[in-house]
Design a protein around this motif. Structure first.
Motif, PDB file in Angstrom:
ATOM      1  N   LEU A  93      65.297   6.057  40.127  1.00 23.63           N
ATOM      2  CA  LEU A  93      64.428   6.380  39.012  1.00 23.63           C
ATOM      3  C   LEU A  93      62.995   6.108  39.435  1.00 23.63           C
ATOM      4  N   LEU A  94      62.127   7.084  39.207  1.00 26.21           N
ATOM      5  CA  LEU A  94      60.712   6.936  39.518  1.00 26.21           C
ATOM      6  C   LEU A  94      59.917   7.041  38.219  1.00 26.21           C
ATOM      7  N   PRO A  95      59.274   5.965  37.793  1.00 25.09           N
ATOM      8  CA  PRO A  95      58.440   6.046  36.599  1.00 25.09           C
ATOM      9  C   PRO A  95      57.317   7.059  36.807  1.00 25.09           C
ATOM     10  N   ALA A  96      56.954   7.758  35.751  1.00 28.54           N
ATOM     11  CA  ALA A  96      55.935   8.809  35.848  1.00 28.54           C
ATOM     12  C   ALA A  96      54.592   8.280  36.341  1.00 28.54           C
ATOM     13  N   GLY A  97      54.334   7.004  36.189  1.00 28.07           N
ATOM     14  CA  GLY A  97      53.061   6.425  36.616  1.00 28.07           C
ATOM     15  C   GLY A  97      52.817   6.480  38.110  1.00 28.07           C
ATOM     16  N   ILE A  98      53.859   6.728  38.897  1.00 31.96           N
ATOM     17  CA  ILE A  98      53.659   6.817  40.343  1.00 31.96           C
ATOM     18  C   ILE A  98      53.497   8.265  40.816  1.00 31.96           C
ATOM     19  N   ILE A  99      53.494   9.197  39.861  1.00 32.43           N
ATOM     20  CA  ILE A  99      53.252  10.595  40.227  1.00 32.43           C
ATOM     21  C   ILE A  99      51.786  10.741  40.606  1.00 32.43           C
ATOM     22  N   GLY A 100      51.568  11.247  41.816  1.00 33.47           N
ATOM     23  CA  GLY A 100      50.199  11.481  42.278  1.00 33.47           C
ATOM     24  C   GLY A 100      49.710  12.849  41.875  1.00 33.47           C
ATOM     25  N   SER A 101      50.588  13.854  42.032  1.00 34.11           N
ATOM     26  CA  SER A 101      50.236  15.216  41.636  1.00 34.11           C
ATOM     27  C   SER A 101      51.489  16.057  41.468  1.00 34.11           C
ATOM     28  N   VAL A 102      51.338  17.111  40.668  1.00 33.52           N
ATOM     29  CA  VAL A 102      52.409  18.072  40.451  1.00 33.52           C
ATOM     30  C   VAL A 102      51.880  19.436  40.873  1.00 33.52           C
ATOM     31  N   ASP A 103      52.619  20.091  41.751  1.00 30.49           N
ATOM     32  CA  ASP A 103      52.255  21.429  42.204  1.00 30.49           C
ATOM     33  C   ASP A 103      53.286  22.400  41.643  1.00 30.49           C
ATOM     34  N   GLY A 104      52.930  23.043  40.533  1.00 26.93           N
ATOM     35  CA  GLY A 104      53.853  23.958  39.867  1.00 26.93           C
ATOM     36  C   GLY A 104      54.182  25.170  40.706  1.00 26.93           C
ATOM     37  N   GLU A 105      53.226  25.640  41.471  1.00 20.02           N
ATOM     38  CA  GLU A 105      53.442  26.822  42.308  1.00 20.02           C
ATOM     39  C   GLU A 105      54.461  26.538  43.418  1.00 20.02           C
ATOM     40  N   GLN A 106      54.333  25.377  44.053  1.00 19.06           N
ATOM     41  CA  GLN A 106      55.257  24.983  45.128  1.00 19.06           C
ATOM     42  C   GLN A 106      56.485  24.233  44.599  1.00 19.06           C
ATOM     43  N   ARG A 107      56.501  23.960  43.287  1.00 14.21           N
ATOM     44  CA  ARG A 107      57.593  23.202  42.643  1.00 14.21           C
ATOM     45  C   ARG A 107      57.826  21.879  43.377  1.00 14.21           C
ATOM     46  N   THR A 108      56.712  21.136  43.517  1.00 11.36           N
ATOM     47  CA  THR A 108      56.731  19.869  44.237  1.00 11.36           C
ATOM     48  C   THR A 108      56.020  18.790  43.428  1.00 11.36           C
ATOM     49  N   VAL A 109      56.612  17.601  43.426  1.00 12.60           N
ATOM     50  CA  VAL A 109      55.994  16.419  42.823  1.00 12.60           C
ATOM     51  C   VAL A 109      55.647  15.483  43.970  1.00 12.60           C
ATOM     52  N   HIS A 110      54.386  15.100  44.066  1.00 11.07           N
ATOM     53  CA  HIS A 110      53.943  14.132  45.076  1.00 11.07           C
ATOM     54  C   HIS A 110      53.849  12.773  44.394  1.00 11.07           C
ATOM     55  N   VAL A 111      54.452  11.765  45.008  1.00  3.10           N
ATOM     56  CA  VAL A 111      54.411  10.417  44.440  1.00  3.10           C
ATOM     57  C   VAL A 111      53.644   9.480  45.369  1.00  3.10           C
ATOM     58  N   SER A 112      53.124   8.418  44.781  1.00  4.73           N
ATOM     59  CA  SER A 112      52.251   7.500  45.522  1.00  4.73           C
ATOM     60  C   SER A 112      53.000   6.314  46.121  1.00  4.73           C
ATOM     61  N   ARG A 113      54.220   6.554  46.582  1.00  5.00           N
ATOM     62  CA  ARG A 113      55.016   5.518  47.227  1.00  5.00           C
ATOM     63  C   ARG A 113      55.584   6.068  48.529  1.00  5.00           C
ATOM     64  N   THR A 114      55.906   5.172  49.446  1.00  5.50           N
ATOM     65  CA  THR A 114      56.512   5.579  50.714  1.00  5.50           C
ATOM     66  C   THR A 114      58.019   5.781  50.525  1.00  5.50           C
ATOM     67  N   LYS A 115      58.626   6.412  51.505  1.00  3.74           N
ATOM     68  CA  LYS A 115      60.069   6.596  51.489  1.00  3.74           C
ATOM     69  C   LYS A 115      60.779   5.241  51.454  1.00  3.74           C
ATOM     70  N   GLU A 116      60.271   4.297  52.214  1.00  4.67           N
ATOM     71  CA  GLU A 116      60.872   2.953  52.267  1.00  4.67           C
ATOM     72  C   GLU A 116      60.807   2.273  50.895  1.00  4.67           C
TER      73      GLU A 116
END
Length: 116
Positions: free
Chosen positions: A61-84
Motif C-alpha cells: 500500500l502506498l499512501p497518496a502523499g508519496i505520489i510525485g506525479s501522475v502522467d495520464g498520457e503514459q498511464r504512469t504514477v511516479h512516487v517519491s520512494r526507492t524500490k528498497e
C-alpha cells in the motif's frame, strides 16, 4: 512541504476522479509494479501496488502523499520512494487492511518516518 500522507499533493498533477488502477508505478530508481487498487477517499487516499515477480508478487500500500506525479498520457504514477523503501514497507493484506483501522496505522508509522 507536503505532510499529509493520505492526500495526493497538489503538485502531483492528479485529476480528482481519475481511476489510477492499471497504471505503472515508478519509484525513484525504477519500476515497482502496477496499481491494483486505487482509493480516492478523502483522508484515506492510497494505491495498492502489485509488485509482480519483483518481490514475489507481494502487494504493498502506498499512501497518496508519496505520489510525485501522475502522467495520464503514459498511464504512469511516479512516487517519491526507492524500490528498497517500497520493498521494506508492510505488506498489504486486503481482509486485514480493509476492515482494521489499526492496520492503516502500520502504514502511517512506516511512511511518516520519511516525512520527518
Amino acid at each position: 512541504m507536503h505532510t499529509d500522507i493520505w492526500a495526493c499533493p497538489e503538485a502531483a498533477n492528479y485529476t480528482p476522479g481519475t481511476d489510477l488502477t492499471g497504471y505503472k508505478v515508478e519509484a525513484t530508481d525504477g519500476t515497482v509494479g502496477k496499481v491494483d487498487k486505487h482509493s480516492a477517499e478523502v483522508g484515506a487516499c492510497y494505491l495498492v501496488v502489485d509488485t509482480g515477480p519483483w518481490i514475489f508478487g507481494r502487494q504493498v500500500l502506498l499512501p497518496a502523499g508519496i505520489i510525485g506525479s501522475v502522467d495520464g498520457e503514459q498511464r504512469t504514477v511516479h512516487v517519491s520512494r526507492t524500490k528498497e523503501e517500497i520493498k521494506d514497507a508492510p505488506e498489504y493484506v486486503p481482509d486485514r487492511h480493509d476492515h482494521d483501522g489499526g492496520h492503516r496505522m502500520e502504514f502511517s508509522d512506516y511512511y511518516l518516518a520519511f516525512f520527518r
